[in-house]
Design a protein around this motif. Structure first.
Motif, PDB file in Angstrom:
ATOM      1  N   LYS A   1      11.807  -3.424 -11.006  1.00  0.00           N
ATOM      2  CA  LYS A   1      11.046  -4.089 -12.103  1.00  0.00           C
ATOM      3  C   LYS A   1      11.494  -3.651 -13.459  1.00  0.00           C
ATOM      4  O   LYS A   1      12.032  -2.617 -13.811  1.00  0.00           O
ATOM      5  CB  LYS A   1       9.577  -4.186 -11.984  1.00  0.00           C
ATOM      6  CG  LYS A   1       9.157  -4.892 -10.742  1.00  0.00           C
ATOM      7  CD  LYS A   1       7.644  -4.749 -10.517  1.00  0.00           C
ATOM      8  CE  LYS A   1       7.265  -5.541  -9.253  1.00  0.00           C
ATOM      9  NZ  LYS A   1       7.481  -7.030  -9.312  1.00  0.00           N
TER      10      LYS A   1
ATOM     11  N   ASP B   1       1.382  -5.340 -15.845  1.00  0.00           N
ATOM     12  CA  ASP B   1       0.785  -6.345 -14.783  1.00  0.00           C
ATOM     13  C   ASP B   1      -0.686  -5.975 -15.055  1.00  0.00           C
ATOM     14  O   ASP B   1      -1.148  -5.125 -14.423  1.00  0.00           O
ATOM     15  CB  ASP B   1       1.343  -6.328 -13.526  1.00  0.00           C
ATOM     16  CG  ASP B   1       0.383  -7.313 -12.779  1.00  0.00           C
ATOM     17  OD1 ASP B   1      -0.305  -7.897 -12.831  1.00  0.00           O
ATOM     18  OD2 ASP B   1       1.214  -7.617 -11.470  1.00  0.00           O
TER      19      ASP B   1
ATOM     20  N   HIS C   1      -2.944  -5.515 -11.646  1.00  0.00           N
ATOM     21  CA  HIS C   1      -2.617  -4.682 -10.729  1.00  0.00           C
ATOM     22  C   HIS C   1      -2.384  -3.215 -11.299  1.00  0.00           C
ATOM     23  O   HIS C   1      -1.605  -2.612 -11.188  1.00  0.00           O
ATOM     24  CB  HIS C   1      -1.362  -4.816 -10.285  1.00  0.00           C
ATOM     25  CG  HIS C   1      -1.498  -6.114  -9.117  1.00  0.00           C
ATOM     26  ND1 HIS C   1      -0.938  -7.360  -9.798  1.00  0.00           N
ATOM     27  CD2 HIS C   1      -1.699  -6.522  -8.079  1.00  0.00           C
ATOM     28  CE1 HIS C   1      -0.894  -8.386  -8.913  1.00  0.00           C
ATOM     29  NE2 HIS C   1      -1.555  -7.682  -7.940  1.00  0.00           N
ATOM     30  N   ARG C   2      -3.236  -2.974 -12.516  1.00  0.00           N
ATOM     31  CA  ARG C   2      -3.291  -1.568 -12.873  1.00  0.00           C
ATOM     32  C   ARG C   2      -3.749  -0.263 -12.207  1.00  0.00           C
ATOM     33  O   ARG C   2      -4.691  -0.815 -11.411  1.00  0.00           O
ATOM     34  CB  ARG C   2      -3.984  -1.516 -14.390  1.00  0.00           C
ATOM     35  CG  ARG C   2      -3.481  -2.614 -15.469  1.00  0.00           C
ATOM     36  CD  ARG C   2      -4.323  -2.328 -16.734  1.00  0.00           C
ATOM     37  NE  ARG C   2      -5.782  -2.527 -16.377  1.00  0.00           N
ATOM     38  CZ  ARG C   2      -6.788  -2.065 -17.122  1.00  0.00           C
ATOM     39  NH1 ARG C   2      -6.498  -1.468 -18.460  1.00  0.00           N
ATOM     40  NH2 ARG C   2      -7.766  -2.300 -17.280  1.00  0.00           N
TER      41      ARG C   2
ATOM     42  N   SER D   1       0.377   1.745  -3.505  1.00  0.00           N
ATOM     43  CA  SER D   1       1.527   0.800  -2.827  1.00  0.00           C
ATOM     44  C   SER D   1       1.057  -0.377  -2.453  1.00  0.00           C
ATOM     45  O   SER D   1      -0.122  -0.489  -1.595  1.00  0.00           O
ATOM     46  CB  SER D   1       2.198   1.642  -1.885  1.00  0.00           C
ATOM     47  OG  SER D   1       3.035   1.105  -1.216  1.00  0.00           O
TER      48      SER D   1
ATOM     49  N   ASP E   1       1.594  -5.285  -2.662  1.00  0.00           N
ATOM     50  CA  ASP E   1       1.709  -6.147  -3.781  1.00  0.00           C
ATOM     51  C   ASP E   1       3.000  -6.247  -4.767  1.00  0.00           C
ATOM     52  O   ASP E   1       3.017  -6.597  -5.883  1.00  0.00           O
ATOM     53  CB  ASP E   1       0.592  -6.144  -4.843  1.00  0.00           C
ATOM     54  CG  ASP E   1      -0.742  -6.691  -4.090  1.00  0.00           C
ATOM     55  OD1 ASP E   1      -0.654  -7.396  -2.954  1.00  0.00           O
ATOM     56  OD2 ASP E   1      -1.865  -6.166  -4.397  1.00  0.00           O
TER      57      ASP E   1
ATOM     58  N   TYR F   1       4.791  -3.421  -5.394  1.00  0.00           N
ATOM     59  CA  TYR F   1       4.993  -2.102  -6.072  1.00  0.00           C
ATOM     60  C   TYR F   1       4.983  -1.057  -5.054  1.00  0.00           C
ATOM     61  O   TYR F   1       3.985  -0.626  -4.367  1.00  0.00           O
ATOM     62  CB  TYR F   1       3.666  -1.896  -7.189  1.00  0.00           C
ATOM     63  CG  TYR F   1       3.674  -2.985  -8.339  1.00  0.00           C
ATOM     64  CD1 TYR F   1       4.533  -2.742  -9.261  1.00  0.00           C
ATOM     65  CD2 TYR F   1       2.726  -4.125  -7.985  1.00  0.00           C
ATOM     66  CE1 TYR F   1       4.509  -3.701 -10.263  1.00  0.00           C
ATOM     67  CE2 TYR F   1       2.589  -4.828  -9.035  1.00  0.00           C
ATOM     68  CZ  TYR F   1       3.764  -4.887 -10.012  1.00  0.00           C
ATOM     69  OH  TYR F   1       3.664  -6.048 -11.208  1.00  0.00           O
TER      70      TYR F   1
ATOM     71  N   GLY G   1       3.069   1.968  -6.421  1.00  0.00           N
ATOM     72  CA  GLY G   1       1.953   1.540  -7.220  1.00  0.00           C
ATOM     73  C   GLY G   1       2.340   1.556  -8.501  1.00  0.00           C
ATOM     74  O   GLY G   1       3.649   1.406  -8.980  1.00  0.00           O
ATOM     75  N   THR G   2       1.419   1.295  -9.513  1.00  0.00           N
ATOM     76  CA  THR G   2       1.446   1.028 -10.976  1.00  0.00           C
ATOM     77  C   THR G   2       0.678   2.243 -11.741  1.00  0.00           C
ATOM     78  O   THR G   2      -0.105   3.008 -11.393  1.00  0.00           O
ATOM     79  CB  THR G   2       0.991  -0.288 -11.324  1.00  0.00           C
ATOM     80  OG1 THR G   2      -0.391  -0.513 -10.986  1.00  0.00           O
ATOM     81  CG2 THR G   2       1.714  -1.323 -10.424  1.00  0.00           C
TER      82      THR G   2
ATOM     83  N   ARG H   1       2.559  -0.992 -15.203  1.00  0.00           N
ATOM     84  CA  ARG H   1       4.090  -0.740 -15.045  1.00  0.00           C
ATOM     85  C   ARG H   1       4.287  -0.257 -13.685  1.00  0.00           C
ATOM     86  O   ARG H   1       3.798   0.743 -13.116  1.00  0.00           O
ATOM     87  CB  ARG H   1       4.527  -0.053 -16.028  1.00  0.00           C
ATOM     88  CG  ARG H   1       4.312  -0.606 -17.495  1.00  0.00           C
ATOM     89  CD  ARG H   1       4.701   0.359 -18.468  1.00  0.00           C
ATOM     90  NE  ARG H   1       3.890   1.512 -18.518  1.00  0.00           N
ATOM     91  CZ  ARG H   1       4.160   2.609 -20.019  1.00  0.00           C
ATOM     92  NH1 ARG H   1       4.821   2.073 -20.567  1.00  0.00           N
ATOM     93  NH2 ARG H   1       3.341   3.476 -19.553  1.00  0.00           N
ATOM     94  N   ASP H   2       5.455  -0.648 -13.224  1.00  0.00           N
ATOM     95  CA  ASP H   2       5.782  -0.201 -11.838  1.00  0.00           C
ATOM     96  C   ASP H   2       6.441   1.288 -11.932  1.00  0.00           C
ATOM     97  O   ASP H   2       7.198   1.622 -12.649  1.00  0.00           O
ATOM     98  CB  ASP H   2       7.025  -1.004 -11.440  1.00  0.00           C
ATOM     99  CG  ASP H   2       7.621  -0.506  -9.961  1.00  0.00           C
ATOM    100  OD1 ASP H   2       6.703  -0.369  -9.262  1.00  0.00           O
ATOM    101  OD2 ASP H   2       8.841  -0.477  -9.910  1.00  0.00           O
TER     102      ASP H   2
ATOM    103  N   SER I   1      10.204   2.133 -10.626  1.00  0.00           N
ATOM    104  CA  SER I   1      11.137   1.861 -11.709  1.00  0.00           C
ATOM    105  C   SER I   1      11.168   2.842 -12.886  1.00  0.00           C
ATOM    106  O   SER I   1      12.292   3.533 -13.295  1.00  0.00           O
ATOM    107  CB  SER I   1      10.884   0.421 -12.351  1.00  0.00           C
ATOM    108  OG  SER I   1      11.017  -0.542 -11.564  1.00  0.00           O
TER     109      SER I   1
END
Length: 277
Positions: free
Chosen positions: A37, A43, A46-47, A51, A53, A55, A58-59, A64-65, A68
């Motif tokens: 991403k 997003d 999904h803050r 792990s 959805d 990601y 996680g985020t 943010r991913d 990435s």
């Protein structure tokens, strides 16, 4: 007698760490392709999730991913580490060659200057330089490069002292070769082993210093991801989303450990005492 390549493949530490470093470097180089991403894409739904959805790791607090950002963080850390060590190695090699070969007052001036730099803890000296220059990626590279010059200077000087009076150097002097030719064509090729070992180990130290500066807000600046910066951002949310701090810490630990172990293995491979094994 085994060749260097044969001894390398027999050394499990060198092979494993080398493969790990290749994977990390390839990930950094091809970050735009490998990152699932956009590192700035938020997003809000999904803050700070674990792990799932879409990601893998996680985020963060902005959705943010993490995967990435860790991949791009590897690019940042390796860029700072390699570039800063290149600066240190270049100037340290030049100063070490001059100090070790000429000796006398040149050696005294250079080594006393290095002693002054050595008197300051590495992170404090880097902090002082960055505070004077201002935060930023390029200024961080310059600061870490300056901090590591004394280490390379001492390493090269010691290697020069061990070879400058050997027969091939004396022969070069006897036939009237220029000093520059003796330094760079006779002495330098024969002192590369300790220089390579020091460089591989220094990269891990540079990555750690960059992470510390970014953690303090004086290194790589947002929105560019940095492992140290990610750790600094996640400390407020450790209880809510432990993955935010765990994953960048693991990435940094693995990279630093791989560089340190590879440097130790490289030292053993290039040591003349081990060439017959």
């Amino acid at each position: 007698m085994l060749t260097l390549g044969q001894r390398f493949w027999k050394n499990k530490t060198a092979v494993i760490c080398g493969l790990v470093l290749i994977i990390i470097c390839m990930g950094a180089v091809f970050a735009p392709v490998l990152a699932p991403k956009d590192i700035t894409q938020m997003d809000n739904a999904h803050r700070m999730q674990g792990s799932g959805d879409g990601y893998l790791l996680g985020t963060d607090q902005f959705g943010r991913d993490l995967l990435s950002r860790i991949i791009y963080g590897a690019r940042t850390s390796l860029t700072v580490g390699i570039c800063s060590v290149a600066i240190s190695a270049f100037f340290g090699t030049m100063l070490g060659l001059l100090s070790g070969y000429f000796g006398r007052w040149i050696d005294t001036i250079i080594m006393r200057t290095m002693d002054i730099l050595f008197a300051f803890p590495e992170i404090l000296l880097a902090l002082a330089i960055v505070a004077a220059l201002g935060p930023g990626t390029y200024k961080t590279i310059l600061a870490i490069g300056i901090v590591n010059i004394p280490v390379f200077t001492r390493t090269v000087r010691g290697a020069v002292l061990s070879v400058k009076n050997l027969e091939y150097v004396e022969s070069a002097r006897a036939i009237g070769q220029k000093t520059s030719r003796i330094l760079f064509l006779e002495i330098f090729p024969n002192i590369q082993a300790p220089l390579l070992v020091q460089a591989s180990i220094a990269i891990s130290g540079a990555i750690l210093t960059e992470s510390a500066l970014s953690f303090l807000g004086l290194g790589v600046q947002p929105p560019n991801p940095s492992w140290g910066g990610m750790i600094a951002e996640s400390r407020r949310y450790m209880e809510l989303a432990p993955g935010m701090i765990i994953w960048p810490c693991l990435a940094m630990t693995l990279t630093i450990l791989a560089f340190n172990l590879f440097g130790d293995a490289l030292r053993d491979l290039l040591d003349p005492k081990h060439r017959s094994r």
